[in-house]
Design a protein around this motif. Structure first.
Motif, PDB file in Angstrom:
ATOM      1  N   GLU A  12     -33.185 -66.214 -27.681  1.00  0.00           N
ATOM      2  CA  GLU A  12     -33.340 -64.966 -27.669  1.00  0.00           C
ATOM      3  C   GLU A  12     -32.004 -64.196 -28.215  1.00  0.00           C
ATOM      4  O   GLU A  12     -30.892 -65.015 -28.004  1.00  0.00           O
ATOM      5  CB  GLU A  12     -33.818 -64.337 -26.218  1.00  0.00           C
ATOM      6  CG  GLU A  12     -32.669 -64.602 -25.341  1.00  0.00           C
ATOM      7  CD  GLU A  12     -32.851 -64.146 -24.153  1.00  0.00           C
ATOM      8  OE1 GLU A  12     -33.489 -63.002 -23.916  1.00  0.00           O
ATOM      9  OE2 GLU A  12     -32.088 -64.327 -23.076  1.00  0.00           O
ATOM     10  N   LEU A  13     -31.945 -63.107 -28.547  1.00  0.00           N
ATOM     11  CA  LEU A  13     -30.819 -62.249 -29.065  1.00  0.00           C
ATOM     12  C   LEU A  13     -30.235 -61.426 -27.882  1.00  0.00           C
ATOM     13  O   LEU A  13     -30.883 -60.695 -27.304  1.00  0.00           O
ATOM     14  CB  LEU A  13     -30.640 -61.633 -30.213  1.00  0.00           C
ATOM     15  CG  LEU A  13     -31.028 -62.521 -31.544  1.00  0.00           C
ATOM     16  CD1 LEU A  13     -31.402 -61.767 -32.700  1.00  0.00           C
ATOM     17  CD2 LEU A  13     -29.791 -63.325 -31.937  1.00  0.00           C
ATOM     18  N   VAL A  60     -33.408 -64.562 -15.685  1.00  0.00           N
ATOM     19  CA  VAL A  60     -33.609 -63.508 -14.588  1.00  0.00           C
ATOM     20  C   VAL A  60     -34.879 -63.352 -14.164  1.00  0.00           C
ATOM     21  O   VAL A  60     -35.140 -62.812 -12.751  1.00  0.00           O
ATOM     22  CB  VAL A  60     -33.048 -62.226 -15.463  1.00  0.00           C
ATOM     23  CG1 VAL A  60     -33.380 -60.897 -14.666  1.00  0.00           C
ATOM     24  CG2 VAL A  60     -31.384 -62.481 -15.740  1.00  0.00           C
ATOM     25  N   SER A  61     -35.994 -63.309 -14.994  1.00  0.00           N
ATOM     26  CA  SER A  61     -37.304 -63.245 -14.420  1.00  0.00           C
ATOM     27  C   SER A  61     -37.636 -64.150 -13.397  1.00  0.00           C
ATOM     28  O   SER A  61     -38.701 -63.780 -12.346  1.00  0.00           O
ATOM     29  CB  SER A  61     -38.254 -63.442 -15.818  1.00  0.00           C
ATOM     30  OG  SER A  61     -37.987 -62.405 -16.576  1.00  0.00           O
ATOM     31  N   ALA A  62     -37.206 -65.315 -13.128  1.00  0.00           N
ATOM     32  CA  ALA A  62     -37.614 -66.392 -12.199  1.00  0.00           C
ATOM     33  C   ALA A  62     -36.699 -66.247 -11.012  1.00  0.00           C
ATOM     34  O   ALA A  62     -37.173 -66.787 -10.069  1.00  0.00           O
ATOM     35  CB  ALA A  62     -37.354 -67.848 -12.669  1.00  0.00           C
ATOM     36  N   ALA A  63     -35.772 -65.320 -10.950  1.00  0.00           N
ATOM     37  CA  ALA A  63     -34.941 -65.152  -9.732  1.00  0.00           C
ATOM     38  C   ALA A  63     -35.533 -64.368  -8.840  1.00  0.00           C
ATOM     39  O   ALA A  63     -36.139 -63.512  -9.071  1.00  0.00           O
ATOM     40  CB  ALA A  63     -33.336 -64.854 -10.110  1.00  0.00           C
ATOM     41  N   ILE A  64     -35.046 -64.463  -7.478  1.00  0.00           N
ATOM     42  CA  ILE A  64     -35.475 -63.604  -6.311  1.00  0.00           C
ATOM     43  C   ILE A  64     -34.354 -62.435  -6.440  1.00  0.00           C
ATOM     44  O   ILE A  64     -33.049 -62.559  -6.609  1.00  0.00           O
ATOM     45  CB  ILE A  64     -35.045 -64.451  -5.129  1.00  0.00           C
ATOM     46  CG1 ILE A  64     -35.930 -65.518  -5.034  1.00  0.00           C
ATOM     47  CG2 ILE A  64     -35.423 -63.485  -3.946  1.00  0.00           C
ATOM     48  CD1 ILE A  64     -35.814 -66.567  -3.768  1.00  0.00           C
ATOM     49  N   CYS A  84     -31.574 -66.713 -20.952  1.00  0.00           N
ATOM     50  CA  CYS A  84     -31.183 -65.773 -19.813  1.00  0.00           C
ATOM     51  C   CYS A  84     -32.203 -64.959 -19.251  1.00  0.00           C
ATOM     52  O   CYS A  84     -32.208 -64.588 -17.900  1.00  0.00           O
ATOM     53  CB  CYS A  84     -29.765 -65.158 -20.307  1.00  0.00           C
ATOM     54  SG  CYS A  84     -28.350 -65.952 -20.542  1.00  0.00           S
ATOM     55  N   SER A  85     -32.950 -64.542 -20.358  1.00  0.00           N
ATOM     56  CA  SER A  85     -33.901 -63.537 -19.597  1.00  0.00           C
ATOM     57  C   SER A  85     -34.947 -64.258 -18.734  1.00  0.00           C
ATOM     58  O   SER A  85     -35.444 -63.555 -17.696  1.00  0.00           O
ATOM     59  CB  SER A  85     -34.705 -62.752 -20.937  1.00  0.00           C
ATOM     60  OG  SER A  85     -34.037 -62.007 -21.531  1.00  0.00           O
ATOM     61  N   GLU A  86     -35.151 -65.384 -19.092  1.00  0.00           N
ATOM     62  CA  GLU A  86     -36.383 -66.148 -18.178  1.00  0.00           C
ATOM     63  C   GLU A  86     -35.553 -66.480 -16.961  1.00  0.00           C
ATOM     64  O   GLU A  86     -36.231 -66.539 -15.763  1.00  0.00           O
ATOM     65  CB  GLU A  86     -36.592 -67.585 -19.054  1.00  0.00           C
ATOM     66  CG  GLU A  86     -37.525 -67.326 -20.191  1.00  0.00           C
ATOM     67  CD  GLU A  86     -37.700 -68.626 -21.099  1.00  0.00           C
ATOM     68  OE1 GLU A  86     -38.767 -68.639 -21.946  1.00  0.00           O
ATOM     69  OE2 GLU A  86     -36.827 -69.574 -21.065  1.00  0.00           O
TER      70      GLU A  86
END
Length: 678
Positions: free
Chosen positions: A87-88, A267-271, A263-265
């Protein structure tokens, strides 16, 4: 968003972010070298490992260069994007320090970068890379208003904000409730080990953390892409000895417990925790170099402070004209806005390990963009060859007097020794007095013999797979640097009056900055009446007893003529006192590289001096009222670059000797007429 129970059943995660940037005014061959040695080979290796993911950041100006000069790079990057393997990230288009910019300029930089990414790849970045990871609390609102989903800071910055332990292995959130921005902590240990330690040791470090804390952790690495081939001694290690290939293979082999994610993934997986306030900070090395705040560079280096002030003034004038609807209906105002964005590129404003503000071509580029913006925003553009006194926006410090004829701008500072702090030649976009001051830097200690052995040991450790002192890799690049170590008493300027308390002054004393009458050189001068018909003349005076037993009065004037000439006049009067011998000189400093004078100091006696810059068409002709002794010497700083410690040519210093008696009532006079061509 996952629940806490789901989180405990997951793999540990590893997010890698690689930041790639070249200053907009860097040499084309530097772009090519970085692309050939780091950017393209990195993508080629990544392409062979489809399960290894990465977040990539390229500044807008670098992507535009790639579009023109390296279509192969863009083809590989597009392939990886289509796979979903990378990702960019977004950021400032020209890599400014966003935190120190006004809100409007922050938005313009990020939006400009978005436009480049969208035009080339058809995607909109979810995250924003912060140059040098400089964080100030006001950025939370800026990023939220821009719809930014995440950014990355150092774990050191998390610790400064009271977040440690488990909080260093997952994102935190900051910003207004409902519009929070995730902040990933980049782990310093990974930043120092990649790519300088064997891949196995980096994986072992992460495995040890997982055994200690469980699998609900996210490791984040975020650092310069140039480390992977473009930094000294790294290409052979990363590609010749296949460090990167081995590292990506290990990630694939350990995918049972460690999952590679963007990094986006991550963040999506974090609580999602409650928002926190992060302290103003940067990574640990930057905090050390800057003395705790990036803004300190504006005081540490007066050249940086001046450039920053000029940029803010230009940005403010641009914003005022846009909001008020002023300006021409054509594209001039838009071009001026683009020039200001380019002038905000961070490198000319600071210095740490690499060249930064010590690189003349980067400072020169920033000034060129500002002068171009100034010209484009002028209500009446000066025609080529015309000197009609066209009105130029004033972007200079308020404590200075500015005289101009529309083609040449001269800044005079009565508070700094009645000196000339800037001479801008508008047609060429050049600040002729952009000369760096010689300052002591901590790394000058490397000139001691033991530092040579430390650098050699660090390089050996890297090749053997030990963790080296990364900054210790940079040794001394040139011989004889100790002889070039001189430090200036005051910031470099022109039309500086120097009074030496002896009859004869050696050329070496001049080069070393031999101590002289500081009141004449740096003290505050009074402004006298006499601006002339067009308000293009500044007259100043100073009375002092700095020479023991003698009272002196210095009278100075600067005038810009209709024909473009700059007239300097100086008088040193012996008002009273003993007949103590002294020597008075007038100093000029120019950022010009003349073949006759750039190599070594010289003493000449002339009435007319011709200087030609070998890198451009700029010429400076100095006419004197009679034959004078002129002392000239090249100004070199000893500064660190990515190649190690080197000397850097910063300009040419000229000291013109005044003539006259030492007795009370005697007058020493000097008239200088300067013509600028090109």
């Amino acid at each position: 968003m996952r629940t806490e129970n789901e989180a405990t059943e997951s793999h540990a995660k590893f997010a890698m972010a690689f930041h790639c940037y070249q200053p907009v005014d860097n040499f084309g061959w530097e772009y090519s070298k970085a692309c050939k040695k780091a950017y393209l080979p990195f993508l080629r290796v990544l392409e062979k490992h489809p399960s290894v993911k990465a977040t990539l950041h390229y500044s807008g100006n670098l992507l535009l260069w790639m579009e023109k000069e390296s279509p192969e790079f863009l083809d590989v990057l597009k392939l990886l994007l289509e796979r979903g393997q990378v990702e960019l990230m977004g950021g400032g288009c020209y890599e400014p320090i966003l935190a120190v910019l006004p809100e409007e300029e922050r938005v313009r930089q990020v939006r400009a970068n978005e436009e480049v990414v969208r035009a080339l790849f058809g995607v909109s970045p979810a995250g924003v890379w912060l140059a040098e990871k400089v964080w100030e609390s006001s950025l939370a609102d800026t990023l939220s208003s821009l719809g930014v989903r995440f950014t990355i800071l150092d774990d050191h910055q998390f610790s400064l904000s009271g977040l440690d332990g488990a909080r260093l292995y997952r994102p935190c959130y900051t910003g207004p409730r409902g519009r929070e921005v995730a902040v990933l902590p980049s782990i310093t240990r990974l930043r120092y080990s990649m790519p300088f330690m064997p891949p196995e040791r980096t994986l072992q470090y992460m495995a040890d953390i997982v055994r200690e804390r469980g699998r609900d952790v996210c490791f984040c690495f975020a650092d310069d892409g140039e480390k992977f081939g473009a930094w000294p001694y790294t290409y052979r290690w990363v590609y010749g000895k296949k460090w990167l290939e081995r590292f990506f293979t290990l990630l694939e082999e350990n995918s049972g417990w460690l999952r590679s994610v963007t990094c986006s993934e991550a963040v999506s997986a974090a609580i999602k925790d409650a928002p926190v306030a992060l302290k103003d900070s940067s990574y640990a090395e930057m905090m050390r170099w800057s003395g705790g705040s990036f803004r300190n560079f504006f005081q540490k280096y007066t050249e940086s402070g001046r450039l920053f002030s000029r940029m803010l003034s230009a940005a403010g004038e641009y914003g005022r004209r846009v909001s008020s609807g002023e300006g021409r209906p054509d594209a001039s105002l838009a071009k001026a806005g683009e020039e200001i964005l380019k002038a905000q590129a961070n490198c000319p404003y600071w210095h740490g390990t690499f060249g930064g503000i010590y690189l003349p071509h980067l400072r020169e580029g920033a000034y060129r963009h500002l002068i171009n913006a100034q010209r484009l925003m002028a209500r009446e553009l000066p025609c080529p060859g015309a000197r009609t006194g066209a009105e130029l926006p004033v972007f200079y410090p308020r404590t200075e007097k500015t005289v101009s004829n529309g083609e040449t701008v001269v800044c005079v500072s009565p508070e700094q020794g009645g000196s000339v702090t800037e001479i801008d030649h508008i047609p060429s976009g050049k600040n002729l007095t952009d000369v760096m001051t010689r300052r002591r830097e901590a790394y000058h200690d490397k000139l001691e013999r033991r530092s040579f052995f430390r650098a050699r040991r660090a390089r050996k450790e890297m090749l053997e797979g030990s963790l080296p002192d990364v900054h210790g890799l940079l040794g001394v690049r040139e011989r004889g640097l100790r002889k070039k170590l001189f430090y200036d008493e005051r910031p470099r300027a022109s039309f500086v009056t120097r009074v030496f308390p002896k009859k004869r002054v050696a050329l070496r004393d001049v080069i070393r900055g031999f101590s002289c009458c500081r009141e004449c050189m740096s003290g505050k001068y009074s402004i006298l009446p006499g601006e002339g018909e067009n308000g293009r003349r500044v007259v100043m005076s100073k009375r002092t007893r700095s020479v023991p037993g003698t009272e002196l009065e210095v009278l100075k004037s600067v005038e810009v003529k209709d024909d473009g000439k700059i007239e300097f006049e100086s008088r040193v009067l012996c008002c009273s006192g003993n007949d103590i011998p002294f020597t008075s000189m007038t100093e000029f400093n120019f950022m010009i590289t003349d073949r006759l004078f750039e190599k070594k100091p010289r003493k000449i006696k002339v009435r007319r001096l011709y200087l030609k810059d070998r890198h451009s068409s700029i010429t400076i002709i100095i006419n004197l009222n009679c034959d004078r002794n002129i002392y000239t010497y090249p100004i070199h700083t000893v500064n660190e670059t990515e190649q190690g410690l080197v000397k850097t040519y910063q300009g040419l210093s000229l000291l013109v000797e005044d003539n006259g008696p030492d007795k009370a009532g005697g007058v020493r006079g000097l008239n200088v007429s300067m013509e600028i061509g090109g």
